[in-house]
Design an enzyme around this catalytic site. Sequence first.
Site, short mmCIF file in Angstrom:
data_model
loop_
_atom_site.label_atom_id
_atom_site.label_comp_id
_atom_site.label_asym_id
_atom_site.label_seq_id
_atom_site.Cartn_x
_atom_site.Cartn_y
_atom_site.Cartn_z
CG ASP A 1 -1.90 -1.10 1.26
OD1 ASP A 1 -2.17 -1.67 0.18
OD2 ASP A 1 -2.40 -1.41 2.35
CG ASP B 1 -2.95 -4.56 -1.79
OD1 ASP B 1 -3.91 -4.75 -2.56
OD2 ASP B 1 -3.05 -4.71 -0.57
CG ASP C 1 -5.97 -0.62 1.28
OD1 ASP C 1 -6.63 -0.10 0.36
OD2 ASP C 1 -5.54 -1.78 1.25
NE ARG D 1 -10.59 -4.05 -3.74
CZ ARG D 1 -9.97 -4.91 -2.93
NH1 ARG D 1 -8.98 -4.49 -2.16
NH2 ARG D 1 -10.35 -6.18 -2.91
#
Length: 521
Positions: A160, A189, A193, A242
């Site tokens: 991340d 990734d 997040d 996302r």
Amino acid sequence: MRRAVAWRLLPVLTAGAVGVGFVALQAMPEAAAATGGVTGYATQNGGTTGGAGGAVVKATTGTAIHQALCGRASDTTPITIQVEGTITVGNTAKVSGSCNTAAGVIELKQISNVTIIGVGSGAIFDQIGIHIREAKNIIIQNVTVRNVKKSGSPTSNGGDAIGMESDVSNVWVDHNTLYASGGEDEGYDSLIDMKAGTKYVTVSYNTLRNSGRGGLIGSSDSDTGNGPVTFHHNIYENIDSRTPLLRAATAHIYNNYYLGLTKSGINPRDGGKAKVDNNYFKNSADVLGTFYTDLMGSWQVSGNIFDNVTWSAPGTENHPAGPNVTSTTTISVPYSYSLDPASCVPSVLASTAGAGKGLQVSNGSCTPTSPTAGPTTSSPRPTSASPTPSRTAGPTPTQGGGTNLSIGAGADGSSKGSGTSYGNVIDGNLSTYWSPSGTTGSISVKWSAATSISRITIREASGATGRIGSYRVLNADTGAVLASGSGAGTVSFTKTSLKKVTFEITGASGTPQIAEFETYA
């Protein structure tokens, strides 16, 4: 107008593990920093001020960042860490002591009241992520985080770019550039997040691109204690999905530009709710809905533009909001905010979103403006080792009756004097400047695509006004002279479409110092 700031020079501290140093500068009480500009859910729950009012430390390695965190009187003592240069896994070591850090990742763990801001020629976190854990009142501003991997080499932060987890609250992620060079198959990734109890976050004026995953709120259908979060004035470009994935949390999502989303976009699910206002969606698929699950979320929509957006057919685990997008819930927010019309979102974000844009923001009427308060992108620079050197921050450049097209462009030149940079003329900050290596030379602003301009403004640095003598303004694509004259200031000429414009100084009374090379349509 920024307030004058007085700085006290403290001893040089050494970041032990890698033998690099940083200089700590403590803000005098009468010049306590103001964060300014934060909007959204980060203003709630006591607000988000980061390191305002505390010491200011400059760091050029990850170890120096950790040393600054560990060198505070306590883990709650406010601090602003100004980062310049390239931070890597190799120059980021664990620092021992009362703090809790880790090698190979920028670790903001079990701490509060911290600002990390890129300054000077820029701050790049190259293949190294920023991990916020059991922390509160954190600001991450004006940095580039790129190519953080969860597999391959090197690995950092679970892949991340910025990750928040485990009782995190009041975080402002602002004016950053986050990108990867592929998706999960290539070892990456996510870009942002939030999980395991992350609350009261604002993500604003960032550019997120070239990633399989933009980010999530809630790591699983049982991770339901996150949010609320505000996402506003961000660019999401060339991302699979996302943007964000929203599990069981509330998000306010406004004035963002979504370009090239290949699989899905805003994905509230498992009771998640999204208030989606005045966004611009272009050349994308399934930009809003509940996807990959039968655990439904809901949305309230208004003022959005859907430009060449395609929608898949509904299915058991596929619930697109379009093609006839209507609200399925009602959401109220507890703070005030200004909405730009969706039609101008792509243009206004081109000048404001991402690192290196002078922290410019929109005023709610499609016009980029410089911030009136808050951390600046220039470093305080003591000029001597006297006990109380001082520096007065320069005024914020005005916009000259339009959008300064130099913000977000590139720059080069014929030469540069010691300690100066071409990029200083396009950073929106009058306290930094470019000088040629002599009394004459040239400085250019350039774009990746042809841009129409009819006016430039040359702003000299404070203390160096009146040095520029004769000049020429050139269409660097063709060599044509657009204008000539003497002195700094505003120069108008016939509107010209070009990729590069050059200000050539042919005579001067001393070494010129150009703080800003502004360009206008």
